[in-house]
Design a protein around this motif. Structure first.
Motif, short mmCIF file in Angstrom:
data_model
loop_
_atom_site.label_atom_id
_atom_site.label_comp_id
_atom_site.label_asym_id
_atom_site.label_seq_id
_atom_site.Cartn_x
_atom_site.Cartn_y
_atom_site.Cartn_z
N CYS A 196 1.01 -1.20 0.04
CA CYS A 196 -0.04 -0.03 0.15
C CYS A 196 0.90 1.35 -0.02
CB CYS A 196 -0.88 -0.31 1.46
SG CYS A 196 -0.24 0.63 2.74
N CYS A 197 2.00 0.83 0.46
CA CYS A 197 3.31 2.02 0.31
C CYS A 197 3.97 2.32 -0.91
CB CYS A 197 3.72 2.15 1.45
SG CYS A 197 3.43 2.02 3.41
N GLU A 198 3.06 2.39 -2.02
CA GLU A 198 3.40 2.26 -3.36
C GLU A 198 3.49 3.36 -3.60
OE1 GLU A 198 0.62 0.09 -6.16
OE2 GLU A 198 1.52 -1.74 -5.11
N LYS A 199 4.52 3.59 -5.04
CA LYS A 199 4.46 5.23 -5.09
C LYS A 199 3.56 5.31 -6.27
CE LYS A 199 9.31 5.56 -3.99
NZ LYS A 199 9.37 6.61 -2.80
N ALA A 200 3.69 6.62 -6.62
CA ALA A 200 2.61 7.28 -7.60
C ALA A 200 3.36 8.24 -8.73
CB ALA A 200 1.04 7.41 -7.09
N ASP A 201 2.38 8.42 -9.61
CA ASP A 201 3.31 9.60 -10.06
C ASP A 201 2.54 11.32 -10.40
OD1 ASP A 201 5.41 7.61 -11.66
OD2 ASP A 201 3.69 7.56 -13.30
N CYS A 202 3.78 12.17 -10.63
CA CYS A 202 3.23 13.63 -10.17
C CYS A 202 3.93 14.85 -10.92
CB CYS A 202 3.84 14.01 -9.07
SG CYS A 202 2.76 15.63 -8.80
N GLY A 203 2.89 14.91 -12.30
CA GLY A 203 3.92 15.12 -13.30
C GLY A 203 4.77 14.66 -13.58
N GLN A 204 6.21 14.86 -13.93
CA GLN A 204 7.38 14.10 -14.12
C GLN A 204 8.12 13.55 -13.23
OE1 GLN A 204 9.68 17.18 -16.13
NE2 GLN A 204 8.36 17.14 -17.98
N ASN A 205 7.48 13.80 -11.50
CA ASN A 205 8.01 12.50 -10.44
C ASN A 205 7.46 11.49 -9.74
OD1 ASN A 205 10.32 14.91 -10.32
ND2 ASN A 205 8.34 16.54 -9.87
N THR A 206 7.52 11.16 -9.06
CA THR A 206 7.22 9.72 -8.33
C THR A 206 7.03 10.27 -6.83
OG1 THR A 206 9.42 8.39 -7.92
CG2 THR A 206 7.39 8.78 -10.12
N TYR A 207 5.77 9.57 -6.11
CA TYR A 207 5.86 10.42 -5.11
C TYR A 207 5.03 9.10 -3.53
CZ TYR A 207 1.15 11.32 -5.75
OH TYR A 207 -0.76 11.34 -5.74
N ASN A 208 5.20 9.01 -3.03
CA ASN A 208 5.03 8.06 -2.18
C ASN A 208 3.46 8.59 -1.58
OD1 ASN A 208 4.83 6.30 0.06
ND2 ASN A 208 6.64 5.92 0.79
N THR A 209 2.82 7.86 -1.97
CA THR A 209 0.90 8.59 -1.17
C THR A 209 0.95 8.31 0.18
OG1 THR A 209 0.34 5.91 -1.56
CG2 THR A 209 0.24 7.29 -3.31
N SER A 210 1.51 7.54 0.83
CA SER A 210 1.60 7.78 1.79
C SER A 210 1.19 8.86 3.35
CB SER A 210 2.27 7.02 3.36
OG SER A 210 3.38 6.98 2.55
N ASP A 211 3.18 9.43 2.56
CA ASP A 211 3.76 10.87 3.38
C ASP A 211 3.33 12.15 2.43
OD1 ASP A 211 5.21 9.57 1.85
OD2 ASP A 211 6.95 10.19 3.72
N LYS A 212 3.43 12.24 0.91
CA LYS A 212 3.00 13.31 -0.23
C LYS A 212 1.51 12.98 -1.06
CE LYS A 212 7.50 13.71 0.54
NZ LYS A 212 7.56 12.66 1.36
N LEU A 213 2.02 14.19 -1.08
CA LEU A 213 0.62 14.92 -2.04
C LEU A 213 0.33 15.42 -3.68
CD1 LEU A 213 -1.92 16.51 0.39
CD2 LEU A 213 -2.62 14.14 -0.59
N CYS A 214 -0.25 14.48 -4.25
CA CYS A 214 0.23 16.32 -5.69
C CYS A 214 -0.78 16.78 -6.19
CB CYS A 214 0.51 14.70 -6.62
SG CYS A 214 0.24 15.00 -8.51
N CYS A 215 -0.48 17.40 -5.71
CA CYS A 215 -0.81 18.99 -5.80
C CYS A 215 -0.64 20.26 -7.24
CB CYS A 215 -0.64 19.96 -4.30
SG CYS A 215 -0.96 19.39 -2.95
N GLN A 216 -1.27 20.35 -8.27
CA GLN A 216 -1.31 20.67 -9.83
C GLN A 216 0.34 20.06 -9.51
OE1 GLN A 216 -2.04 24.84 -8.76
NE2 GLN A 216 -3.95 24.81 -8.53
N SER A 217 0.63 19.63 -10.01
CA SER A 217 1.78 18.46 -10.81
C SER A 217 2.92 19.23 -9.54
CB SER A 217 2.07 19.08 -12.23
OG SER A 217 0.76 18.58 -12.44
N THR A 218 2.90 18.98 -8.44
CA THR A 218 3.86 19.41 -7.53
C THR A 218 3.32 18.38 -6.18
OG1 THR A 218 3.50 21.97 -7.87
CG2 THR A 218 4.87 21.50 -6.34
N VAL A 219 4.85 17.79 -5.79
CA VAL A 219 4.67 16.34 -5.39
C VAL A 219 5.39 17.75 -4.15
CG1 VAL A 219 5.41 14.72 -3.77
CG2 VAL A 219 5.68 15.38 -6.30
#
Length: 552
Positions: A196-219
């Motif tokens: 469940c601690c998988e990473k996701a794409d945000c614009g040209q970056n990837t992020y950990n959904t457990s402790d990060k958010l993707c807000c308007q293509s910004t992590v």
């Protein structure tokens, strides 16, 4: 020629002192005589209040009644002294909380509370568990030691195990080794290598959904597990508001659950409304025309500023701020057929003297009279009472004073003064008139700042000094332009050099003094004095000599 210069040099300090004293007495007497003349004259600056003519000064004539106390204000239709009590208005009226000055209080619903040592949580007054206390629903928690977790309607307080820990629903987790996952619409804590601690794409970056958010293509980092996006930032929907149009968002503190957005601002739905005007969205009072245009009742109580007016029933009267009550010539009010002096609030037909307390003449050598910040008191019932602001302090109260004000408190165990604030020693420590949210060092030094008006005759009429603060050092306060005053001898002699008042080794007992301002001080008892009864050092010196010297 040399002899003349030497003789002149020897006489300069004494000559200067005599000239200063003569000028002081002459100038203050002239000022007092002028004040006495004005006090006995009429004044055309009048307004009408409930068919009563009154002068626009500090006292109030309301509902055809004369109220003699110069310091009274009004809470609804009840008179009260804001030096000793607090008025809390609400939709259908107002209540008075006794024993807590408006200078240091705030209202929590219908009751006032001490903002320094207490906190208001959803209408409940609580003792602060720590200096950095906040509300967690209807409970208080220490931000440094605890966490408030859970949804807005079901909060719980947890111990903060480390500075890294964050909330995951009603539990806490360490994001360095764990993640908070949403499973079947519930938040669960899992190890960081969980699926469940998988990473996701945000614009040209990837992020950990457990402790990060993707807000308007910004992590962005989550400040709480249920954080949401506000523009390109993360915000906590439980404690913050995301306001403004989609392309111009701003994050504001959510003061209460009743606060909502109005454009890029917030408003209290209990007291205000958000109105669409020609200029855009604007916040107005709930009884405004905007609110009435939306079909709301127009029977809301009239709004007035307690700093410039007082409200008594249907009468709203002009009120000068307390800082202005000691300045300017007193006028006269007319209440029915009585003429009275506004500051004292009573008729005074006695003989004139060159000494005034506010606008009332009195004999300063009379031990039965005491002037407290412009209010004259009769000491027949309490002969040893001392001033605290404009009121008298009894033995069960504590008076805390700073450079600009004195505040009266009820005596409490475990509390001490720091300037004009009365603090809980388990929460705060005080050094040189400044509070710090740090553990106390075992002792709480007493401030050396005192009120000149509370000095006994022996200390007042002995040796006092007055000077301008050059600097406030660790081991003492340095004064320049120092004058030595002997009230009983009616002498004022200047010092020729800088003078240091030694105050101790750490400076924590020093008062918070203003460089460039004049203060009286006592070398022997190591005290600094401020004078709340007079507007200038000139008037203070004249008061000391007039009080102490037998021929004046």
């Amino acid at each position: 020629m040399q002899m003349i210069q030497t003789g002149f040099g020897m006489l300069t300090p004494l000559a200067f002192g005599l000239v200063y004293l003569i000028c002081s007495l002459t100038a203050v007497r002239a000022e007092a005589d002028k004040k006495a003349h004005v006090a006995s004259s009429g004044d055309s600056n009048r307004t009408t209040c409930m068919e009563i003519q009154r002068h626009n000064n500090t006292a109030v004539c309301c509902e055809n009644q004369l109220y003699p106390a110069a310091e009274l204000s009004y809470c609804g239709e009840k008179a009260f002294n804001p030096e000793e009590a607090t008025c809390c208005p609400y939709e259908n009226g107002s209540t008075i909380t006794e024993g807590l000055s408006e200078k240091v209080s705030a209202c929590c619903g219908l009751k006032a509370y001490d903002q320094l040592n207490q906190i208001c949580c959803h209408g409940t007054i609580l003792v602060k568990p720590g200096p950095n206390a906040q509300c967690c629903d209807k409970k208080a928690f220490d931000v440094d030691e605890q966490m408030c977790c859970g949804p807005l309607t079901n909060k719980t307080i947890l111990t903060k195990e480390s500075s890294d820990h964050r909330c995951c629903g009603q539990n806490s987790f360490n994001p360095t080794t764990q993640c908070c996952c949403s499973i079947n619409e519930s938040l669960r804590i899992r190890s960081k290598d969980s699926r469940c601690c998988e990473k996701a794409d945000c614009g040209q970056n990837t992020y950990n959904t457990s402790d990060k958010l993707c807000c308007q293509s910004t992590v962005v980092s989550k400040n709480v597990s249920n954080a949401q996006c506000c523009g390109k930032q993360a915000f906590n929907n439980d404690t913050q508001l995301c306001c403004g149009p989609s392309d111009d968002k701003i994050i504001l503190e959510r003061i209460s659950i009743d606060h909502l957005c109005c454009g890029r601002n917030r408003f209290d739905t209990n007291k205000e409304c958000c109105c669409l005007t020609k200029e855009g969205l604007q916040i107005q009072q709930i009884n405004s025309s905007c609110r009435r245009d939306q079909g709301q009742s127009s029977d809301a109580p009239a709004v007035f500023n307690p700093h410039i007016g007082v409200c008594c029933g249907r009468c709203v009267s002009d009120w000068n701020p307390s800082t202005d009550q000691l300045h300017g010539p007193p006028g006269q009010h007319s209440c029915r057929t009585k003429v009275y002096r506004p500051h004292a609030g009573i008729i005074s037909d006695g003989p004139r003297t060159p000494h005034f307390c506010g606008s009332k003449a009195y004999n300063i050598k009379d031990p039965g009279m005491k002037c407290c910040a412009g209010t004259l008191h009769n000491l027949t019932q309490v002969p040893e009472a001392q001033c605290c602001g404009a009121i008298l302090k009894n033995k069960t109260n504590v008076c805390c004073l700073s450079e600009h004000m004195e505040v009266l408190y009820s005596n409490k165990t475990g509390f001490e003064c720091c300037g004009h604030l009365y603090y809980n020693t388990s929460l705060w420590s005080c050094c040189a008139g400044t509070l710090s949210a740090v553990p106390p060092r075992g002792q709480h030094p007493k401030s050396i700042l005192r009120s000149l008006g509370n000095l006994n005759e022996t200390d007042l009429c002995g040796k006092l000094q007055v000077g301008i603060v050059e600097r406030d050092g660790l081991n003492g306060i340095v004064f320049n332009s120092v004058l030595i005053i002997h009230g009983r001898n009616a002498s004022v002699i200047p010092r020729s050099a800088l003078h240091t008042l030694s105050t101790g080794t750490d400076g924590c007992s020093n008062a918070k003094l203003v460089p460039g301002k004049s203060y009286f001080f006592d070398d022997v008892k190591v005290n600094v004095f401020t004078d709340f009864n007079h507007d200038s050092i000139l008037q203070s010196i004249y008061f000391i000599i007039s009080k102490c010297h037998t021929n004046i």
